[in-house]
Scaffold this active site. Structure first.
Site, PDB file in Angstrom:
ATOM      1  N   HIS A  28       0.838  -1.203   0.000  1.00 48.10           N
ATOM      2  CA  HIS A  28       0.000   0.000   0.000  1.00 48.10           C
ATOM      3  C   HIS A  28       0.876   1.257   0.000  1.00 48.10           C
ATOM      4  O   HIS A  28       0.633   2.201  -0.755  1.00 48.10           O
ATOM      5  CB  HIS A  28      -0.907   0.027   1.241  1.00 48.10           C
ATOM      6  N   LYS A  52     -16.179  -7.265   6.784  1.00 43.20           N
ATOM      7  CA  LYS A  52     -14.993  -7.796   7.453  1.00 43.20           C
ATOM      8  C   LYS A  52     -15.051  -7.433   8.927  1.00 43.20           C
ATOM      9  O   LYS A  52     -15.611  -6.406   9.305  1.00 43.20           O
ATOM     10  CB  LYS A  52     -13.709  -7.197   6.855  1.00 43.20           C
ATOM     11  N   ARG A 100      -2.144  -6.443  -7.863  1.00 46.76           N
ATOM     12  CA  ARG A 100      -1.066  -7.400  -7.568  1.00 46.76           C
ATOM     13  C   ARG A 100      -0.901  -8.440  -8.656  1.00 46.76           C
ATOM     14  O   ARG A 100       0.202  -8.866  -8.935  1.00 46.76           O
ATOM     15  CB  ARG A 100      -1.346  -8.117  -6.244  1.00 46.76           C
ATOM     16  N   SER A 137      -3.241  -7.731   2.978  1.00 48.96           N
ATOM     17  CA  SER A 137      -3.614  -7.511   4.379  1.00 48.96           C
ATOM     18  C   SER A 137      -4.107  -8.800   5.021  1.00 48.96           C
ATOM     19  O   SER A 137      -3.773  -9.097   6.172  1.00 48.96           O
ATOM     20  CB  SER A 137      -4.683  -6.428   4.480  1.00 48.96           C
TER      21      SER A 137
END
Length: 155
Positions: A28, A52, A100, A137
């Site tokens: 990040h 989440k 990614r 994460s």
């Protein structure tokens, strides 16, 4: 790098880099720092993700703010609404995203299309540096939950 004037007019290139950032990783940080070469200002929006489990969002905001102390072109703010609505509230004309791998492509493309249709906001995607491509994460959280040292994955 020179930045345009500090007013909040549409002539400035303001990007919102949004996510739950639980935790904010070296990947990040890399996207933000590389994005500073493209934008006059980057707002890091720390979103409350209702899907989440969420720890203290204020602690995440404070930790990210400390990381960018002295960099006036970066602002960190919490939010809990739709990301494009928050972008409008902030005066951001761009969403900054990191990608990614090819696994991220379809999701990011679909979101960029919907966001553009809803608001006209453009999405700018930076490819993650190869050394950060496997870091997420959720992986960092899992490693940490099993007692592993994750400091090399955090800025």
């Amino acid at each position: 790098m020179t930045h345009r004037s500090a007013d909040n007019t549409g002539s400035r290139r303001v990007a919102l880099f949004a996510g739950s950032f639980n935790p904010f990783t070296v990947g990040h940080d890399s996207i933000v720092r590389r994005g500073l070469g493209l934008f006059d200002r980057i707002i890091i929006g720390v979103g409350h993700n209702h899907a989440k489990t969420d720890d203290d969002i204020d602690a995440r905001v404070d930790a990210i703010k400390k990381l960018y102390t002295g960099i006036d072109a970066v602002e960190v703010r919490p939010y809990s609404c739709l990301t494009v609505d928050f972008a409008r509230q902030c005066g951001a004309r761009y969403l900054l995203r990191g990608m990614r791998s090819v696994k991220d492509f379809e999701y990011e493309r679909d979101m960029a299309d919907i966001n553009r249709r809803l608001t006209g906001i453009e999405t700018v995607i930076l490819f993650t540096l190869p050394e950060h491509a496997a870091i997420s994460s959720s992986v960092v959280r899992e490693l940490e939950s099993y007692g592993h040292d994750v400091t090399k994955f955090l800025p």
